[in-house]
Design an enzyme around this catalytic site. Structure first.
Site, PDB file in Angstrom:
ATOM      1  N   ASP A   7       0.857  -1.183   0.000  1.00  0.00           N
ATOM      2  CA  ASP A   7       0.000   0.000   0.000  1.00  0.00           C
ATOM      3  C   ASP A   7       0.896   1.237   0.000  1.00  0.00           C
ATOM      4  OD1 ASP A   7      -2.572   1.312   0.088  1.00  0.00           O
ATOM      5  OD2 ASP A   7      -2.075   1.902   2.139  1.00  0.00           O
ATOM      6  N   GLU A   9       0.725   5.795   0.479  1.00  0.00           N
ATOM      7  CA  GLU A   9       0.017   7.046   0.720  1.00  0.00           C
ATOM      8  C   GLU A   9       0.701   8.106  -0.125  1.00  0.00           C
ATOM      9  OE1 GLU A   9      -2.735   7.111   2.297  1.00  0.00           O
ATOM     10  OE2 GLU A   9      -2.605   5.152   3.280  1.00  0.00           O
ATOM     11  N   GLU A  52      -7.030  17.338   1.115  1.00  0.00           N
ATOM     12  CA  GLU A  52      -7.831  16.116   1.156  1.00  0.00           C
ATOM     13  C   GLU A  52      -6.955  14.899   1.448  1.00  0.00           C
ATOM     14  OE1 GLU A  52      -9.682  19.193  -1.405  1.00  0.00           O
ATOM     15  OE2 GLU A  52      -7.705  18.237  -1.348  1.00  0.00           O
ATOM     16  N   HIS A 152      -5.619   6.454   7.519  1.00  0.00           N
ATOM     17  CA  HIS A 152      -5.013   5.494   6.598  1.00  0.00           C
ATOM     18  C   HIS A 152      -3.509   5.511   6.812  1.00  0.00           C
ATOM     19  CE1 HIS A 152      -8.373   4.600   3.657  1.00  0.00           C
ATOM     20  NE2 HIS A 152      -8.903   5.503   4.458  1.00  0.00           N
ATOM     21  N   ASP A 157      -2.607  -0.702   6.614  1.00  0.00           N
ATOM     22  CA  ASP A 157      -3.482  -1.142   5.533  1.00  0.00           C
ATOM     23  C   ASP A 157      -2.923  -2.376   4.829  1.00  0.00           C
ATOM     24  OD1 ASP A 157      -5.097   0.933   6.187  1.00  0.00           O
ATOM     25  OD2 ASP A 157      -4.837   2.074   4.338  1.00  0.00           O
TER      26      ASP A 157
END
Length: 234
Positions: A7, A9, A52, A152, A157
């Protein structure tokens, strides 16, 4: 079989707009067992995250400033994923970012180094059509606790997705065919199945009380549905 559940970000939604990877994590699975060989890196993107994106991962520019830039860890990343199957939820998003970072660092694309890339979101949609298949939804469906997931994070994750992936694919073990050493050494792949005589199988009929209990159960179903059971109408 070696698999890496991954994963990332990022600072935003598209590397074409100059957005970068800020966190990268991988969890290793070998022969369907978690090995504890994890990769977890924070990265300095040399830019701010969109509001965001920051609300999703909470990794501030100040926090990331002291961490390495992607070119500094590119070789370590490629060595980690080498010859493995990479499993990512919504893989096109993450691979787009990672390939953009690799290109900036003058390194090969992921698919030139790893064995294959599997999108667990696509797999989940095929397995559960018409249902929600986000990571949170899959955790709930398979009874995997994600109560500690407030923001997150790539490592958390990845760990959750690894548990979900093992749960989603646990039936695959029963489909594997085990060939004998003799077949393997001779290069043969023929499997001879023993013929079954169906006439020798016992036939067990329901007892009267079992039939009555079943009929009572159907009556209750019909009443609870307001007489709408299809088999009654037929």
């Amino acid at each position: 079989m070696r698999q890496i559940v991954m994963d990332t970000e990022t600072t935003g939604l598209d590397p074409a707009d100059g957005h970068r990877v800020v966190e990268l994590a991988g969890v290793e699975i070998v022969n369907r067992l978690l090995t504890g060989n994890h990769l977890h890196l924070y990265l300095n993107p040399d830019r701010d995250s969109d509001p965001e994106a920051l609300a999703v991962h909470g990794l501030t520019t100040e926090f990331l400033a002291d961490h390495p830039r992607f070119p500094e860890i590119a070789d370590r990343f490629l060595e980690y994923i080498k010859d493995a199957e990479i499993i990512i939820h919504n893989a096109p998003f993450d691979t787009k970012f990672l390939n953009a970072e690799l290109a900036k660092a003058g390194r090969p694309r992921m698919d030139e180094v790893c064995a294959k890339i599997t999108d667990s979101l696509t797999y989940a949609r095929e397995l559960h059509p018409g249902k929600r298949n986000s990571l949170d939804a899959l955790c709930e469906r398979y009874g995997i606790s994600n109560a500690h997931r407030t923001l997150h994070g790539a490592l958390l994750d990845s760990e959750l997705l690894a548990d979900v992936w093992l749960a989603m694919t646990r039936g695959q073990n029963g489909l594997m065919m085990d060939f004998s050493d003799e077949d393997a050494s001779s290069g043969g792949s023929h499997v001879q199945l023993e013929r079954i005589d169906a006439s020798s199988l016992p036939v067990i009929f329901a007892q009267a009380e079992e039939l009555a209990a079943h009929e009572s159960y159907l009556e209750d179903l019909d009443k609870s549905s307001g007489g709408g059971c299809v088999w009654r109408q037929l």
